[in-house]
Write an enzyme that holds these catalytic residues in place. Structure first.
Site, PDB file in Angstrom:
ATOM      1  N   GLU A   1       0.683  -1.193   0.256  1.00 25.53           N
ATOM      2  CA  GLU A   1       0.085   0.132   0.183  1.00 25.53           C
ATOM      3  C   GLU A   1       0.531   1.257  -0.090  1.00 25.53           C
ATOM      4  O   GLU A   1       1.915   1.402   0.850  1.00 25.53           O
ATOM      5  CB  GLU A   1      -0.735  -0.017   0.985  1.00 25.53           C
ATOM      6  CG  GLU A   1      -1.714   1.097   1.363  1.00 25.53           C
ATOM      7  CD  GLU A   1      -2.165   1.053   3.022  1.00 25.53           C
ATOM      8  OE1 GLU A   1      -1.440   0.594   3.633  1.00 25.53           O
ATOM      9  OE2 GLU A   1      -2.988   2.444   3.130  1.00 25.53           O
TER      10      GLU A   1
ATOM     11  N   ASP B   1      -0.566  -1.356   6.039  1.00 29.70           N
ATOM     12  CA  ASP B   1      -0.676  -0.148   7.603  1.00 29.70           C
ATOM     13  C   ASP B   1      -1.091  -1.072   8.335  1.00 29.70           C
ATOM     14  O   ASP B   1      -2.511  -1.470   7.187  1.00 29.70           O
ATOM     15  CB  ASP B   1      -1.076   0.831   7.338  1.00 29.70           C
ATOM     16  CG  ASP B   1       0.302   1.769   7.100  1.00 29.70           C
ATOM     17  OD1 ASP B   1       0.386   2.933   6.040  1.00 29.70           O
ATOM     18  OD2 ASP B   1       1.291   1.471   7.038  1.00 29.70           O
TER      19      ASP B   1
ATOM     20  N   ASP C   1      -3.382   0.318   9.846  1.00 31.96           N
ATOM     21  CA  ASP C   1      -5.106   1.307  10.223  1.00 31.96           C
ATOM     22  C   ASP C   1      -5.877   1.496   9.229  1.00 31.96           C
ATOM     23  O   ASP C   1      -5.700   0.538   8.776  1.00 31.96           O
ATOM     24  CB  ASP C   1      -3.830   3.189   9.768  1.00 31.96           C
ATOM     25  CG  ASP C   1      -4.005   3.293   8.158  1.00 31.96           C
ATOM     26  OD1 ASP C   1      -2.761   3.839   8.319  1.00 31.96           O
ATOM     27  OD2 ASP C   1      -3.852   2.441   7.555  1.00 31.96           O
TER      28      ASP C   1
ATOM     29  N   ASP D   1      -7.223   3.268   6.925  1.00 28.53           N
ATOM     30  CA  ASP D   1      -6.381   2.902   5.446  1.00 28.53           C
ATOM     31  C   ASP D   1      -6.258   1.749   4.577  1.00 28.53           C
ATOM     32  O   ASP D   1      -6.087   0.612   4.119  1.00 28.53           O
ATOM     33  CB  ASP D   1      -5.827   3.567   4.769  1.00 28.53           C
ATOM     34  CG  ASP D   1      -6.715   4.979   4.540  1.00 28.53           C
ATOM     35  OD1 ASP D   1      -5.849   5.843   4.421  1.00 28.53           O
ATOM     36  OD2 ASP D   1      -7.736   5.014   4.862  1.00 28.53           O
TER      37      ASP D   1
END
Ligand code: 28F
Length: 637
Positions: free
Chosen positions: A427, A500, A502, A504
């Site tokens: 990503e 990640d 997180d 996203d």
């Protein structure tokens, strides 16, 4: 004739040999000694209560996980017979719990035993694989109890009180010298019990988890049976026919089916034989598919929805957006396939086919608006399929013409042996850059993905092929998608998603997993898909080599060991914060990295979460995010 003076008669010796066989090779009877096998013990006992419900006597089943992972299952059926058998001098109940296959499960009486395949090995197997088992029976005005240890009778059936009620209660503690773990997973049991309740109309099943301070509890009872099941499966989707189509036929092979179409493009057909989820399909599924294709095409022709010149609707057009539950009861089921969950009985194909042919044709004649709405979708599906075919041809031609159509963003590896090669789908460009520099270019390829991915839930196959975010993935993996997918053509033995921790990252992970689940499912089934686990923290201190922690627990453990003074704790927010060297040693070096292999269950869960996050219904999405808000920084699947 020599008189047996020791305490075991011929039968007892046979009993002991039987249970010894079970303890020696438990996998033969319950599939494995992992947590899945542990859960099978519960299903075994619950199946007996469900048999009693199918026979028409049991209305309630209560399952409890007590502290210490003791299982309790109680029903209000007739109670296992307690009469002493004239020949064996022991009660029917004790026989059922000590003699292998004694529970009438095999070639039993008229009733349909829900058990089959790995199921239905009988209560004696549970007994053999438990440290102790206690059975309490209420019937004939009394309360009777017997108990066992690892299959051996400790207390023969004795009357311990009076009672006007009837029913059977079984408590057991699985054997920790046999099972890898005794830790039951509440959600897994809850899911299976919910499924059993859907499949057994009107039966009430409750489950309680009493192991923690705050107990968990669920109470299932569905008068609607499979109709409720179809509505439950579609609860986060926009439906085409509000009331599921319901087909039921008693007879030699009872058939029960519910069908509800949604506006989505995925196909969800769940099939069951004697309440067992036949995930590998089989003859009942074959019969169902043939019938719906025929009936919908006949209706489209006879109502001029398909013109003379139009070619027939294909099976996949008819099944786009379908949610169906097909449940049959077979006396002597033949289970085939890798996990014994494929029905082999050939006679069932015709039975299901003729049942659906007749009932569905009648239903469509009587419900023209439903027929029209469903067929509109099938026709547009066939047009999209045509468009997708053309787009695929285009991609193939492009691939054929410019063999180097490998996506520009792909930094390929030098080896061409797919066994040893792996591709990191990363990503973000910055992490992609570090990965390219940090990798071992002999066997590691890098494909950076960026920005919002296509919402595959809404898109049809033609959009998938042409999407600029997913097409690089399709071309890089090199094995096509959907019905074309050919696992033998994959260019990498490992497809690793590196994103990640997180929101996203979770989004990208869920989208890619859903995409693989929808359009490259064999890649998951074959165990080629992995999730990279970057570290969460880096501990550094003068004169000490850096320590990387991958979980909060690991952080606490290290801090407990080395103390906190002089320690700098860096919390990684994203892959981009690591330089190539660090990315290599923490997340890409096969000797040091942590990879999580994606199992089908993960992908199914991703698919369900995906429907919630990307589907049309707002309410479930809000509810899901509220429920997960506290993790939102780590919204993960
Ligand atoms: C919590 C687990 O095992 N419930 C069961 C019955 C009821 C009968 C039965 C079971 C006859 C002799 C084969 C009663 N009355 N719950 C349970 N409830 N087994 S197991 O019979 C067993 C067969 O062995 C039952 C009349 N017919 C059957």
């Amino acid at each position: 004739m020599e008189k047996f003076d020791h305490k075991y008669g011929a039968e007892q010796i046979q009993v002991l040999e039987g249970l010894e066989a079970v303890r020696k090779r438990p996998g033969m009877y319950i599939g494995s000694v992992s947590v899945r096998g542990l859960h099978h013990l519960v299903y075994e006992i619950v199946d007996n209560s469900v048999d009693e419900a199918l026979a028409g006597y049991c209305k309630n089943i209560h399952v409890k996980i007590e502290p210490g992972n003791i299982i309790s299952v109680e029903d209000d059926g007739r109670g296992i017979p307690v009469a002493i058998h004239p020949k064996t001098k022991i009660s029917a109940a004790e026989t059922v719990y000590t003699v292998l296959h004694a529970g009438g499960k095999f070639g039993g009486d008229s009733g349909y035993k829900v058990s089959g395949g790995l199921h239905g090995v009988g209560s004696s197997v549970v007994n053999a694989l438990s440290q102790w088992t206690e059975v309490t029976i209420q019937r004939d005005g009394g309360i009777f109890q017997m108990s066992f240890e690892r299959g051996k009778t400790v207390k023969s059936l004795t009357k311990i009180g009076d009672s006007k009620k009837t029913g059977t209660k079984v408590r057991f503690l699985a054997d920790d010298t046999i099972f890898e773990t005794l830790q039951y997973e509440y959600e897994v049991l809850e899911n299976r019990l919910r499924e059993m309740a859907f499949l057994t109309k009107g039966l009430r099943i409750t489950i309680e988890d009493l192991r923690e301070e705050t107990p968990k509890k669920a109470d299932f009872c569905y008068e609607g049976g499979l109709i409720s099941f179809a509505e439950y499966l579609n609860k986060n989707k926009e439906v085409i026919n509000k009331t599921p189509i319901y087909i039921e036929k008693q007879g030699e092979v009872p058939v029960e089916i519910a069908i509800q179409y949604t506006t989505s493009y995925s196909e969800n057909i769940y099939t069951f034989v004697n309440n067992i989820n036949t995930i590998e399909g089989g003859t009942h599924l074959e019969g169902f598919k043939r019938a719906i294709t025929k009936v919908f095409n006949d209706y489209a022709r006879s109502h001029n929805i398909l013109k003379e010149k139009d070619s027939n609707l294909q099976g996949e057009d008819i099944r786009e957006g379908i949610t169906a539950v097909v449940s049959v009861k077979v006396k002597e089921p033949q289970f085939e396939g890798q996990t014994k969950t494929k029905l082999g009985n050939s006679e069932v194909t015709g039975i299901v086919q003729s049942t659906v042919n007749e009932a569905l044709a009648t239903y469509l004649e009587e419900n023209p608006s439903v027929a029209k709405a469903i067929l509109e979708k099938c026709v547009s599906a066939s047009r999209a399929r045509e468009a997708a075919r053309k787009a695929r041809e285009l991609v193939r031609r492009k691939t054929a013409l410019e063999s180097s159509t490998l996506p520009g963003k792909l930094a390929d590896c030098s080896s061409k042996n797919s066994e040893e090669c792996e591709i990191y789908i990363v990503e973000g460009d910055s992490a992609g850059g570090s990965a390219k520099q940090g990798r071992d270019r002999k066997f590691q390829a890098i494909l950076p993905l960026w920005g919002k991915m296509l919402n595959v839930e809404k898109a049809r196959a033609d959009k998938i092929y042409n999407n600029d975010k997913l097409q690089p993935v399709i071309l890089a993996v090199g094995a096509g998608i959907g019905a074309d997918f050919d696992i033998s053509k994959i260019r990498y033995g490992k497809v690793i998603i590196m994103a990640d921790a997180d929101v996203d990252g979770a989004h990208i992970r869920t989208l890619l997993l859903t995409f693989f689940f929808r359009y490259m499912r064999p890649l998951i089934e074959n165990g080629n898909v992995y999730l990279a686990q970057p570290p969460l923290y880096k501990l550094s201190k003068k004169g000490m080599t850096d320590i990387y922690c991958y979980t909060d627990e690991e952080l606490e453990k290290h801090l407990a060991e080395i103390g906190r003074d002089g320690i700098n704790i860096q919390r990684y927010k994203g892959l981009g914060e690591m330089n190539p060297e660090q990315l290599w040693e923490t997340t890409m070096d096969p000797d040091r990295r942590i990879l999580v292999k994606v199992k089908l269950e993960d992908a199914i869960k991703a698919d369900q979460i995906f429907n919630i996050l990307m589907g049309d219904e707002i309410a479930p999405r809000r509810e899901f995010i509220e429920q997960n808000a506290k993790y939102v920084k780590n919204l993960d699947i």
